[in-house]
Design a protein around this motif. Structure first.
Motif, short mmCIF file in Angstrom:
data_model
loop_
_atom_site.label_atom_id
_atom_site.label_comp_id
_atom_site.label_asym_id
_atom_site.label_seq_id
_atom_site.Cartn_x
_atom_site.Cartn_y
_atom_site.Cartn_z
N ALA A 88 0.84 -1.20 0.00
CA ALA A 88 0.00 0.00 0.00
C ALA A 88 0.88 1.25 0.00
O ALA A 88 0.60 2.21 -0.74
N ALA A 89 1.93 1.24 0.79
CA ALA A 89 2.84 2.39 0.84
C ALA A 89 3.55 2.57 -0.50
O ALA A 89 3.70 3.70 -0.99
N ARG A 90 3.96 1.48 -1.12
CA ARG A 90 4.63 1.56 -2.42
C ARG A 90 3.67 2.03 -3.51
O ARG A 90 4.05 2.81 -4.39
N ARG A 91 2.41 1.56 -3.47
CA ARG A 91 1.41 2.05 -4.44
C ARG A 91 1.19 3.54 -4.24
O ARG A 91 1.06 4.29 -5.21
N GLU A 92 1.13 3.97 -3.00
CA GLU A 92 0.95 5.40 -2.69
C GLU A 92 2.12 6.22 -3.26
O GLU A 92 1.91 7.26 -3.87
N GLU A 93 3.34 5.73 -3.07
CA GLU A 93 4.51 6.41 -3.62
C GLU A 93 4.48 6.45 -5.14
O GLU A 93 4.82 7.46 -5.77
N GLU A 94 4.08 5.34 -5.75
CA GLU A 94 4.00 5.30 -7.22
C GLU A 94 2.91 6.26 -7.70
O GLU A 94 3.10 6.99 -8.68
N TRP A 95 1.78 6.28 -7.01
CA TRP A 95 0.69 7.20 -7.36
C TRP A 95 1.17 8.64 -7.25
O TRP A 95 0.91 9.46 -8.14
N ASP A 96 1.89 8.97 -6.17
CA ASP A 96 2.44 10.33 -5.99
C ASP A 96 3.41 10.68 -7.12
O ASP A 96 3.40 11.81 -7.63
N ALA A 97 4.25 9.72 -7.50
CA ALA A 97 5.20 9.96 -8.59
C ALA A 97 4.47 10.20 -9.91
O ALA A 97 4.83 11.11 -10.66
N LEU A 98 3.44 9.41 -10.18
CA LEU A 98 2.65 9.61 -11.40
C LEU A 98 2.00 10.99 -11.39
O LEU A 98 2.01 11.71 -12.40
N SER A 99 1.45 11.36 -10.26
CA SER A 99 0.78 12.66 -10.13
C SER A 99 1.77 13.80 -10.35
O SER A 99 1.49 14.77 -11.06
N ALA A 100 2.95 13.68 -9.75
CA ALA A 100 3.97 14.73 -9.90
C ALA A 100 4.52 14.77 -11.32
O ALA A 100 4.72 15.84 -11.89
N PHE A 101 4.76 13.61 -11.88
CA PHE A 101 5.38 13.52 -13.20
C PHE A 101 4.44 13.94 -14.33
O PHE A 101 4.84 14.63 -15.25
N LEU A 140 -5.08 11.11 -14.52
CA LEU A 140 -6.51 11.34 -14.37
C LEU A 140 -7.13 10.61 -13.19
O LEU A 140 -8.34 10.61 -13.04
N SER A 141 -6.34 10.00 -12.33
CA SER A 141 -6.87 9.23 -11.21
C SER A 141 -6.87 10.08 -9.94
O SER A 141 -5.98 10.88 -9.72
N SER A 142 -7.87 9.84 -9.12
CA SER A 142 -8.04 10.68 -7.95
C SER A 142 -7.57 10.06 -6.64
O SER A 142 -7.48 10.74 -5.64
N SER A 143 -7.23 8.76 -6.64
CA SER A 143 -6.85 8.12 -5.40
C SER A 143 -5.89 6.97 -5.64
O SER A 143 -6.08 6.18 -6.56
N SER A 144 -4.88 6.86 -4.80
CA SER A 144 -3.94 5.74 -4.90
C SER A 144 -4.61 4.43 -4.50
O SER A 144 -4.14 3.36 -4.83
N ARG A 145 -5.73 4.52 -3.81
CA ARG A 145 -6.44 3.32 -3.37
C ARG A 145 -7.38 2.78 -4.44
O ARG A 145 -7.96 1.72 -4.29
N SER A 146 -7.52 3.51 -5.51
CA SER A 146 -8.38 3.08 -6.61
C SER A 146 -7.81 1.81 -7.24
O SER A 146 -6.60 1.61 -7.28
N ASP A 149 -1.60 -6.93 -3.68
CA ASP A 149 -0.22 -7.39 -3.54
C ASP A 149 0.72 -6.77 -4.59
O ASP A 149 1.89 -7.12 -4.67
N TYR A 150 0.19 -5.82 -5.38
CA TYR A 150 1.06 -5.08 -6.32
C TYR A 150 1.77 -3.99 -5.53
O TYR A 150 1.14 -3.34 -4.70
N PRO A 151 3.03 -3.78 -5.71
CA PRO A 151 3.91 -4.29 -6.75
C PRO A 151 4.72 -5.53 -6.40
O PRO A 151 5.40 -6.07 -7.26
N SER A 152 4.67 -6.00 -5.15
CA SER A 152 5.55 -7.11 -4.79
C SER A 152 5.06 -8.46 -5.33
O SER A 152 5.86 -9.38 -5.48
N GLY A 153 3.79 -8.57 -5.66
CA GLY A 153 3.23 -9.83 -6.12
C GLY A 153 3.53 -10.14 -7.57
O GLY A 153 4.20 -9.38 -8.27
N SER A 154 3.00 -11.25 -8.02
CA SER A 154 3.28 -11.70 -9.39
C SER A 154 2.21 -11.28 -10.39
O SER A 154 2.32 -11.60 -11.57
N ASP A 155 1.18 -10.58 -9.92
CA ASP A 155 0.11 -10.13 -10.83
C ASP A 155 0.26 -8.64 -11.12
O ASP A 155 0.05 -7.82 -10.24
N PRO A 156 0.60 -8.30 -12.37
CA PRO A 156 0.70 -6.89 -12.71
C PRO A 156 -0.69 -6.28 -12.88
O PRO A 156 -1.68 -7.01 -13.03
#
Length: 150
Positions: free
Chosen positions: A14-27, A33-39, A60-67
């Motif tokens: 969840a923390a890694r998804r949040e960081e990735e979401w923040d990076a996408l938002s900043a970049f 176009l997404s409003s929440s990292s929990r989406s 389980d993304y990003p550590s899991g085997s399902d992209p």
């Protein structure tokens, strides 16, 4: 003890998804176009009329085997359905490793492929246009080189 470890993994993911979401938002700014990292899906506008949607972002993304499931939404004149499906499949099979955040990598790859595809299509279309222009131009030249007696 196992459930605690799984809980920690969920928290870490969840923390890694949040960081990735923040990076996408900043970049990508307004193109993200997404409003929440929990989406369970994120949408990134690649260019006008083209959106890459990352669906089914699992807990389980990003550590899991399902992209995430990539879905490229683009009109036919930008990229035909066959090529879109091939690109989506390429993202999942060739550009995903478990324990790796992939969103920015996938977005940039899609942009590059679409630009290349459009350039190739444009070259093909321009070549056809140039051939037609040359045919017309040759006719005009032959007409313009005719002289009339004075």
């Amino acid at each position: 003890l196992i459930s605690i470890d799984i809980g920690m993994d969920d928290d870490e993911n969840a923390a890694r998804r949040e960081e990735e979401w923040d990076a996408l938002s900043a970049f990508y700014g307004e193109d993200f176009l997404s409003s929440s990292s929990r989406s369970s899906s994120w949408n990134i506008q690649l260019r006008p009329d083209v959106v890459l949607e990352l669906r089914e972002i699992s807990k389980d993304y990003p550590s899991g085997s399902d992209p995430p499931t990539p879905v490229l939404r683009a009109p036919q004149w930008i990229m035909d359905e066959t090529r879109k499906k091939e690109l989506e499949q390429e993202l999942v099979t060739a550009m995903f490793e478990p324990d790796t955040e992939v969103a920015i990598l996938w977005v940039e790859h899609c942009r590059s492929v679409i630009d290349e595809y459009q350039h190739q299509e444009g070259v093909n279309n321009n070549q056809t246009d140039k051939e037609e222009e040359n045919e017309d131009g040759n006719d005009e030249k032959s007409n313009s080189t005719k002289t009339t007696p004075t």
